[in-house]
Design a protein around this motif. Structure first.
Motif, short mmCIF file in Angstrom:
data_model
loop_
_atom_site.label_atom_id
_atom_site.label_comp_id
_atom_site.label_asym_id
_atom_site.label_seq_id
_atom_site.Cartn_x
_atom_site.Cartn_y
_atom_site.Cartn_z
N PRO A 165 -33.30 -19.83 -2.08
CA PRO A 165 -34.73 -19.67 -2.34
C PRO A 165 -35.54 -20.23 -1.18
N ILE A 166 -36.62 -19.52 -0.83
CA ILE A 166 -37.49 -20.00 0.27
C ILE A 166 -38.96 -20.01 -0.14
N GLY A 167 -39.25 -19.70 -1.39
CA GLY A 167 -40.64 -19.49 -1.79
C GLY A 167 -41.52 -20.72 -1.77
N ASP A 168 -40.91 -21.93 -1.82
CA ASP A 168 -41.64 -23.19 -1.93
C ASP A 168 -42.31 -23.29 -3.31
N PHE A 169 -42.93 -24.39 -3.57
CA PHE A 169 -43.65 -24.73 -4.80
C PHE A 169 -42.73 -24.92 -6.00
N PHE A 170 -41.99 -23.88 -6.39
CA PHE A 170 -41.03 -24.02 -7.51
C PHE A 170 -39.63 -24.39 -7.00
N THR A 171 -39.40 -24.15 -5.73
CA THR A 171 -38.07 -24.35 -5.13
C THR A 171 -38.26 -24.88 -3.70
N MET A 172 -37.19 -24.93 -2.96
CA MET A 172 -37.28 -25.23 -1.53
C MET A 172 -38.23 -24.25 -0.85
N GLY A 173 -38.85 -24.71 0.21
CA GLY A 173 -39.56 -23.82 1.12
C GLY A 173 -38.65 -23.47 2.28
N PRO A 174 -39.15 -22.68 3.22
CA PRO A 174 -38.30 -22.20 4.33
C PRO A 174 -37.71 -23.32 5.19
N ASP A 175 -38.48 -24.37 5.47
CA ASP A 175 -37.96 -25.43 6.34
C ASP A 175 -36.77 -26.14 5.70
N ASP A 176 -36.90 -26.46 4.41
CA ASP A 176 -35.78 -27.09 3.71
C ASP A 176 -34.61 -26.11 3.55
N ALA A 177 -34.91 -24.84 3.39
CA ALA A 177 -33.84 -23.84 3.23
C ALA A 177 -33.03 -23.69 4.52
N VAL A 178 -33.66 -23.88 5.67
CA VAL A 178 -32.92 -23.87 6.95
C VAL A 178 -31.94 -25.04 6.99
N ILE A 179 -32.42 -26.21 6.54
CA ILE A 179 -31.52 -27.39 6.48
C ILE A 179 -30.39 -27.13 5.49
#
Ligand code: NI
Ligand code: MN
Length: 234
Positions: A165-179
């Motif tokens: 997930p990359i949507g942020d708010f309810f889940t990880m956002g893109p920066d955390d998803a890269v990690i």
């Protein structure tokens, strides 16, 4: 193996006449192309009980005589609708015959909310699925924030393709998803859980560019698009 992205967190994996759908949310998703009544599968995997993940699960299960695989509470709850279920839990593996699915943890919540009755039914832990099918290992992370044990999951598995997930708010956002992709040691990443609603709008191309800097292939798909996953191409 064919991977079809149906939008939001819904993906369908098919090979050799067998097919599995994860988190069916087609009716009610304005971005979805496929219709629930056109889905043909043997199994339906549900990461948690939120409406944007289970919306069409019962209907698809009934129409296909398919089995729902979910956490114990969610599976029991849905079994009362008269569908076949496998109720498992985190860390366990279910053998589907043609594939094995292991439930891994996710940091999120899992419930159904009945507004009219002002009632919230809690449905156990949320999760993700490691899908071992022929020579491929695919991770559907479900809805989750970033967590350190993604490193452990990456150490223990050779993940060919991760759905994150990359949507942020309810889940990880893109920066955390890269990690997350780095920690999971994923070779390929299909972004999910974004652009369905205004609150989770994201730039998938920018996400792929960040992955590429770290030697990971981003594979953004539009709802209705598919990709062929092969070991050699990874
Ligand atoms: Ni959710
Ligand atoms: Mn969700």
């Amino acid at each position: 193996m064919q991977l079809v992205y149906h939008g939001h967190s819904c993906v369908q994996l098919s090979e050799g006449g067998q097919s599995v759908i994860v988190d069916p949310f087609l009716s009610g998703n304005p971005a979805a192309v496929a219709k629930a009544e056109d889905i043909r599968v043997q199994y339906i995997l549900l990461t948690h009980g939120h409406g944007d993940h289970i919306a069409d699960a019962t209907a698809i299960a009934k129409a296909n005589d398919a089995t729902i695989v979910a956490t114990f509470e969610l599976a029991n709850y849905l079994s009362w609708n008269g569908v076949k279920t496998i109720g498992m839990n985190l860390g366990g593996t279910a053998d589907l015959g043609f594939a094995k699915v292991k439930m891994v943890h996710a940091f999120h919540s899992s419930s159904m909310i009945f507004e009219d009755e002002r009632k919230i039914v809690y449905l156990g832990m949320p999760g993700g699925f490691l899908i071992y099918w022929n020579d491929l290992t695919i991770l559907h992370a479900g809805d989750t924030g970033l967590f350190g044990d993604m490193k452990m999951i990456g150490e223990m598995n050779k993940i060919d393709c991760a759905l994150l997930p990359i949507g942020d708010f309810f889940t990880m956002g893109p920066d955390d998803a890269v990690i997350a992709a780095e920690w999971l040691r994923a070779k390929k990443v299909v972004p999910i859980h974004y652009n369905t609603f205004p609150g989770i709008a994201q730039d998938a191309a920018a996400f792929s560019a960040k992955l590429k800097e770290r030697g990971i292939e981003g594979l953004p798909l539009k709802p209705g698009e598919s990709a062929e996953l092969t070991k050699s191409a990874l």
